[in-house]
Enzyme design. Structure first.
Site, PDB file in Angstrom:
ATOM      1  N   SER A 178      30.153  39.793  45.341  1.00 15.32           N
ATOM      2  CA  SER A 178      30.684  39.931  46.280  1.00 15.32           C
ATOM      3  C   SER A 178      31.051  41.828  46.637  1.00 15.32           C
ATOM      4  O   SER A 178      31.165  42.459  45.065  1.00 15.32           O
ATOM      5  CB  SER A 178      32.184  40.166  46.916  1.00 15.32           C
ATOM      6  OG  SER A 178      32.923  41.026  47.595  1.00 15.32           O
ATOM      7  N   TYR A 230      40.952  37.482  44.571  1.00 18.12           N
ATOM      8  CA  TYR A 230      39.517  37.891  44.827  1.00 18.12           C
ATOM      9  C   TYR A 230      38.663  38.684  44.185  1.00 18.12           C
ATOM     10  O   TYR A 230      37.383  38.225  43.714  1.00 18.12           O
ATOM     11  CB  TYR A 230      39.236  37.253  46.337  1.00 18.12           C
ATOM     12  CG  TYR A 230      37.807  37.461  46.308  1.00 18.12           C
ATOM     13  CD1 TYR A 230      37.022  36.212  46.474  1.00 18.12           C
ATOM     14  CD2 TYR A 230      36.664  38.514  47.235  1.00 18.12           C
ATOM     15  CE1 TYR A 230      35.793  36.319  47.180  1.00 18.12           C
ATOM     16  CE2 TYR A 230      35.898  38.729  47.736  1.00 18.12           C
ATOM     17  CZ  TYR A 230      34.728  37.452  47.759  1.00 18.12           C
ATOM     18  OH  TYR A 230      33.924  37.749  47.604  1.00 18.12           O
TER      19      TYR A 230
END
Length: 251
Positions: free
Chosen positions: A138, A151
């Protein structure tokens, strides 16, 4: 990476980026196996798209991963691409009592899942002349998003793991690629209707164009992801971190 003729396993492929990649690869003439926990969704996908195969797989369960690798070796001995896409993104506040449970789930799915999948499928991939491990990280691996604290940490770890994996597998038949998505309009973190997120089809168009370039890049970074991916190098890390810190998690 060849555009067609591959045998591709994609985790977390019942929705979002995973499903989008599966449908694009299938349409291009690849054998695609979609993997996920939701049996009904897997059945729906294979019914709607004849030729796509499915595999029940829970990347949070080490035994499920081993069993899946054994099934794939038997059913699809020509497997040459594994895309580690499965992931969760959940809001967290470390002052809340349930935060630790959320953090542990995030680490188990996002990080341990990718590591376990790599170990389970590497022996099969190493037997194939032209094979790939593709890990989805990401852009938040490079500038953290405080509302989803674990995350970002797991995605930063996946970036680090992927870099070192590429080094360790240099000289073998296995190429290692990292896909670095920006925010994309999927159900992950409730972004499906977010005007600030990148439309899924646009993300797929640009990512696959890069993936099929010559030579195949080690990182797939679309234009929308670059301001985060290269924030530190460009000297605006602090400003971007402050911007992300002001964004609240969806209710």
């Amino acid at each position: 990476m060849n555009t067609s003729g591959n045998t591709i396993l994609i985790t977390g492929a019942t929705s979002g980026i995973g499903l989008g990649l599966a449908l694009r690869f299938h349409a291009a003439g690849n054998k695609v196996i979609v993997a996920g926990r939701r049996k009904a969704m897997l059945q729906q996908i294979t019914s709607d798209h004849p030729g796509i195969e499915s595999l029940e797989l829970d990347v949070a369960d080490a035994h499920s991963i081993v069993a899946a690798s054994e099934q794939i070796a038997s059913r699809f001995p020509n497997l040459n691409v594994v895309i580690n896409n499965a992931g969760v993104m959940l809001p967290e506040n470390v002052r809340d009592a349930g935060s630790l449970e959320v953090a542990e789930e995030t680490v188990t799915v996002n990080l341990l899942g990718t590591i376990r999948m790599t170990h389970a499928f590497l022996p099969q991939l190493a037997k194939v002349a032209d094979s790939y491990i593709i890990n989805v990280s990401s852009s938040l691996a490079f500038v953290p998003f405080p509302s989803a604290i674990t995350y970002g940490a797991t995605k930063a770890a996946i970036h680090s793991f992927t870099e070192s994996l590429r080094y360790q597998l240099a000289g073998t038949s296995v190429r290692v690629i990292e896909i670095v998505p920006p925010g994309v309009r999927t159900t992950l973190f409730g972004q499906e209707n977010d005007d600030q997120a990148m439309p899924l089809e646009d993300f797929l168009d640009e990512s696959l164009s890069l993936l099929h370039g010559a030579p195949t890049p080690s990182e797939i970074v679309v234009e929308r992801a670059k301001f985060l991916r290269f924030a530190e190098a460009n000297g605006n890390y602090g400003d971007i971190f402050a911007m992300l810190s002001a964004i609240k998690a969806p209710a």
